[in-house]
Design an enzyme around this catalytic site. Structure first.
Site, PDB file in Angstrom:
ATOM      1  N   ARG A 209      -2.038  80.638  79.882  1.00  0.00           N
ATOM      2  CA  ARG A 209      -1.108  81.432  80.724  1.00  0.00           C
ATOM      3  C   ARG A 209      -1.824  82.007  81.805  1.00  0.00           C
ATOM      4  O   ARG A 209      -3.246  82.461  81.922  1.00  0.00           O
ATOM      5  CB  ARG A 209      -0.631  82.520  79.810  1.00  0.00           C
ATOM      6  CG  ARG A 209       0.260  83.299  80.549  1.00  0.00           C
ATOM      7  CD  ARG A 209       0.967  84.417  79.656  1.00  0.00           C
ATOM      8  NE  ARG A 209       2.022  83.997  79.086  1.00  0.00           N
ATOM      9  CZ  ARG A 209       2.211  83.794  77.536  1.00  0.00           C
ATOM     10  NH1 ARG A 209       1.258  84.128  76.738  1.00  0.00           N
ATOM     11  NH2 ARG A 209       3.356  83.146  76.984  1.00  0.00           N
TER      12      ARG A 209
ATOM     13  N   ALA B 197      -9.690  85.400  70.959  1.00  0.00           N
ATOM     14  CA  ALA B 197     -10.363  85.679  69.826  1.00  0.00           C
ATOM     15  C   ALA B 197     -10.756  84.077  69.437  1.00  0.00           C
ATOM     16  O   ALA B 197     -10.167  83.216  69.120  1.00  0.00           O
ATOM     17  CB  ALA B 197      -9.888  86.421  68.584  1.00  0.00           C
TER      18      ALA B 197
ATOM     19  N   HIS C 103     -29.663  75.453  74.070  1.00  0.00           N
ATOM     20  CA  HIS C 103     -30.631  74.198  73.796  1.00  0.00           C
ATOM     21  C   HIS C 103     -30.495  73.036  74.354  1.00  0.00           C
ATOM     22  O   HIS C 103     -29.149  72.768  74.883  1.00  0.00           O
ATOM     23  CB  HIS C 103     -30.596  74.017  72.287  1.00  0.00           C
ATOM     24  CG  HIS C 103     -31.087  75.223  71.361  1.00  0.00           C
ATOM     25  ND1 HIS C 103     -32.476  75.726  71.392  1.00  0.00           N
ATOM     26  CD2 HIS C 103     -30.314  76.172  70.606  1.00  0.00           C
ATOM     27  CE1 HIS C 103     -32.478  76.858  70.600  1.00  0.00           C
ATOM     28  NE2 HIS C 103     -31.092  77.161  70.227  1.00  0.00           N
TER      29      HIS C 103
END
Length: 254
Positions: A204, A181, A134
């Site tokens: 990493r 996650a 948006h």
């Protein structure tokens, strides 16, 4: 003497439950979409061995969606090309998914402009990938009524995208990247990196000269040797830890 309980209601419930589960298993098998049984869908390409699990999520614009071979598309996965159904998006697919891709349950891939997912990428459940965001340039108009911004998205081959990750418009993710996650990815991510956070940053990275930096904290998994049969693996799984340790001990120590 205690009365015997009436077992008929519970028996009827068990039978009904079995019937419901059997019908649902049949619906899952029959409702899944494959190249041999595409149903109403007419994808630009639907590779051999690819399956879209039932129940499907929202799917439209499939003439501009190309799916490679041996992909697994989980339940309730949304795949869309274009802002809405029944648009003419031109001669070429705009959502391209390579071979061997796994999209976890409840994931969304929204391609209002080009989205490319390389081969052998694995997505956890509820990953959100979008090429549209948006805009809020006009402070006097509701944000939802303002024309959105669109930027292509590219995810390189061999990536792992963790549960609940969000891949934003304009993201360029390299080869063999781990997205943690819940990460929110925008911009460019180099090859062989691990990114985490919102916004995601590199935590990493592997290079030919330095290896993994910071170093990995756990040893790499030992692959199964060539020639080991499933029967041997099942037999090994039944051994206790002490026996396994004895078998793994070098012969010079015995």
């Amino acid at each position: 003497m205690p009365k015997r309980e009436n077992t008929h209601p519970s028996r009827r419930r068990r039978l009904a439950q079995r019937a419901v589960h059997a019908v649902w298993a049949w619906a899952q098998r029959t409702g899944s979409v494959t190249a041999e049984h595409p149903g109403r869908f007419r994808f630009a390409a639907l590779g051999h061995g690819t399956r879209l699990a039932f129940p499907l999520g929202t799917v439209f614009g499939e003439p501009w969606i190309r799916l490679g071979a041996h992909c697994v598309i989980g339940e309730q996965v949304t795949l869309t090309a274009g802002l809405m159904p029944d648009l003419d998006l031109g001669p070429e697919p705009i959502l391209r998914i390579g071979d061997g891709v796994v999209l976890g349950r409840g994931s969304h891939v929204i391609a209002d402009t080009t989205v490319t997912i390389g081969s052998d990428c694995y997505f956890g459940p509820y990953v959100y990938v979008t090429s549209t965001n948006h805009s809020y340039d006009d402070p006097h108009q509701p944000i939802g009524k303002q024309w959105p911004r669109m930027e292509p998205v590219e995810i390189g081959p061999g990536c792992w995208i963790g549960t609940g990750a969000v891949i934003l418009p304009g993201a360029r993710i390299g080869r063999n990247v781990v997205v943690a996650a819940g990460a929110v990815v925008r911009g460019t991510v180099p090859d062989h990196a691990v990114v985490a956070g919102a916004p995601a940053r590199v935590v990493r990275r592997w290079t030919p000269d330095g290896g993994w930096q910071p170093p990995l904290r756990t040893p790499a998994p030992v692959p199964i040797p060539d020639g080991v049969t499933p029967e041997q693996l099942r037999a090994l799984s039944q051994l206790d830890e002490e026996t396994v340790a004895q078998l793994a001990r070098p012969a010079t120590e015995s």
